[in-house]
Design a protein around this motif. Sequence first.
Motif, PDB file in Angstrom:
ATOM      1  N   LYS A   1      61.173   8.685  26.119  1.00 39.59           N
ATOM      2  CA  LYS A   1      62.452   9.516  26.655  1.00 39.59           C
ATOM      3  C   LYS A   1      62.755  10.751  25.589  1.00 39.59           C
ATOM      4  N   THR A   2      62.512  10.154  24.102  1.00 41.06           N
ATOM      5  CA  THR A   2      62.945  10.937  23.291  1.00 41.06           C
ATOM      6  C   THR A   2      61.952  12.124  23.038  1.00 41.06           C
ATOM      7  N   GLU A   3      60.907  12.122  23.759  1.00 36.47           N
ATOM      8  CA  GLU A   3      59.756  13.188  23.563  1.00 36.47           C
ATOM      9  C   GLU A   3      60.043  14.306  24.661  1.00 36.47           C
ATOM     10  N   ASP A   4      61.129  14.239  25.562  1.00 33.38           N
ATOM     11  CA  ASP A   4      61.585  15.340  26.410  1.00 33.38           C
ATOM     12  C   ASP A   4      61.714  16.452  25.462  1.00 33.38           C
ATOM     13  N   LYS A   5      61.427  17.604  26.064  1.00 35.49           N
ATOM     14  CA  LYS A   5      61.398  18.875  25.590  1.00 35.49           C
ATOM     15  C   LYS A   5      60.493  19.058  24.200  1.00 35.49           C
ATOM     16  N   LYS A   6      59.691  17.930  23.791  1.00 37.30           N
ATOM     17  CA  LYS A   6      58.788  18.272  22.607  1.00 37.30           C
ATOM     18  C   LYS A   6      57.456  18.377  23.035  1.00 37.30           C
ATOM     19  N   LEU A   7      57.223  18.221  24.429  1.00 25.52           N
ATOM     20  CA  LEU A   7      55.810  18.545  24.833  1.00 25.52           C
ATOM     21  C   LEU A   7      56.114  19.573  26.238  1.00 25.52           C
ATOM     22  N   ASP A   8      55.055  20.471  26.170  1.00 20.17           N
ATOM     23  CA  ASP A   8      55.219  21.275  27.352  1.00 20.17           C
ATOM     24  C   ASP A   8      55.088  20.492  28.770  1.00 20.17           C
ATOM     25  N   THR A   9      53.942  19.716  29.016  1.00 17.47           N
ATOM     26  CA  THR A   9      53.361  19.059  30.053  1.00 17.47           C
ATOM     27  C   THR A   9      53.144  17.629  29.720  1.00 17.47           C
ATOM     28  N   LEU A  10      53.917  16.508  30.313  1.00 17.77           N
ATOM     29  CA  LEU A  10      53.434  15.330  30.256  1.00 17.77           C
ATOM     30  C   LEU A  10      53.250  14.592  31.360  1.00 17.77           C
ATOM     31  N   TYR A  11      51.755  13.899  31.346  1.00 16.32           N
ATOM     32  CA  TYR A  11      51.263  13.364  32.599  1.00 16.32           C
ATOM     33  C   TYR A  11      51.284  11.877  32.592  1.00 16.32           C
TER      34      TYR A  11
END
Lengths: 145, 489
Positions: B254-264
């Motif tokens: 959850k803490t990776e939100d807005k740290k990756l462009d796209t998460l599959y």
Amino acid sequence: METIYRWLSSLFGSNLAEHLSGWSEVTGDYTEANLFFIIGMSSLIISIAACVTYYYILNHPRWNRGFKWLIFLVIVLIVNFLLAFGICYSDLLAGNISSDISAISVAECLGFGLTNIIVSIIAFVLCSLIIKWGSRNCKFSPFKF
Amino acid sequence: MASNKLYIFGSGGTGSRVLKSLIMLLASGVECGVDTIVPIVIDRDMSNHDLTRTKTLIENYITVNNIAPKEDTQKGYKNRFFNTRIELLNNELCLQLKDNTQKFNEFIGKNTMSSENKALVDILFSKETLELDMTEGFQGNPNIGSVVLNQFDDSDIFKAFANDFKDGDRIFIVSSIFGGTGASGFPLLRKVLQSPNQKDAEGQPLPNWGLVNKAPIGAISVLPYFNVGAATDNSLVNSDTFIDKSKAALSYYKTEDKKLDTLYYIADTNTTTYEHHKGGDEQKNNAHFVELAAAMSILDFVNPQLQQKNIHRKDDKIESTTYKEFGISANVSEIGFANLEDESQKMLINPLSRFLLFRNYMQFVFEKERKYQPYAHRRFNEDFRKENSIKKLESLQSSFFTWLREMENQNRRFSPFNLSTNNAFDFVKGDISLITKPIWSDNIRYKNWARVDNELNRQISKTDKALGNESRFLELFYRATESLINFKS
């Protein structure tokens, strides 16, 4: 055409050659139909037709083996042998041969059939060499060049 | 002109297997939005069979790619087989960790610790974990993976990566969430890639790091899709913990939100149970459709037509992360092309079918027919198959077939092809009409493989005579298979 057959006249004799050249005892000249030309042209057309069929109409990737080309050649040779032998033999049977030409036998008719086989082999091979290049699937059959 | 590379970090066994699926897709000629793929595998278990298989596959791919004519309308090249370039950094696939300590307690230097610290370590880690042989990976222990992998930014490959990176390049991370290496490697790697002013062990700043920091970045996190049987040795891998570990990791992600462009994300509840191997040469899991779908996520991420959907940035800052999942049209145990949505069908049907037809021709027909067919005359003679690139091509085709066969043997089978047929045109299952209708006279005259030979003989005259024999071979087979198989959704 006649010249080619005359090169091989030793196979069928000069008497039959005279008849095939169109000798007429009535006119004392070669005024009858020239059977060398008729049989030669027919054999040539048959050979070309068979070649075109093999290289362009059949034109099949499973028929581009040497022995399949040979099947076509054998068919052509059989047809052309029968054509040459048949015409001579039917003239012989029907008594259409001038009386001033010495007696012609079945052996000479067979000899002419054999001659036509040789002529047809040459025609079929030459025709194959000339037209094979345009064939998609058989262009190297039977010649590997 | 901006560079157009995609750096793929594959973590652990799943990372290697997803890369393998990607190689298969690229070999078959799927559309890929970048010119070059640079795979980097992070795995401490250097002997795991999944990794060695992928390594061999990549080496074969690179050899064939070198001779493959690239699709180019100006030059008249149509070939798409092996169209995308694959490049290895320093000629290595694996990111080698400098530390080769065998056991975890040696790695953390437990013996040199004070008695208080030793006691603390004993509270944090079990005796089995401390004694764990890390040369076979982290055996499903992300807690030790996250400690050990912290050093990967000091490796030569990582420096080569920074050196090589250019403006316009992109990054993708492949990892599983339920294992050891992948689960721990993904967040660590993401963090390192986006930390400014990264330095190597000598304290030198890594080159191009600003470009790396702001590069578009995507990732796929593979959730459980297989189980392992009961351990017969001292392995710590236990599939009963897969779900719990996934839950724990997901709550962290959850803490990776807005740290990756796209998460599959991808998972499968219909799991196959594999034999239990903690790692090493025996860790050889069969290919699975989930890995294929995961490889498709990589292609989705670089698809130029999907950039606006996948990437939401303002002034190089990520405004929001796009989350994507993969689904099939019905919960079936046997997946065919008909169960895939239009987008997936469009991506997969033509390339996979064409490449399989190519493989089948090489397997069943080529040796018998090359003596007779004009396309092969004086080009592809008896020594042709001994050429290095053709040997590699055939080896890759054999792996491609094995890959399809393995996917067919899972609990959730991916089985779009009839793999047991020797015929040319009944290898696609289902009612999808794949084969283009030839002109009527061809259809009547040529059956089965003769139709393929006829097409090869037709197409040879359209290939560039200036191409080398091996290159012309690929161009020829692409043209012929394209002409015979052309699915339009």
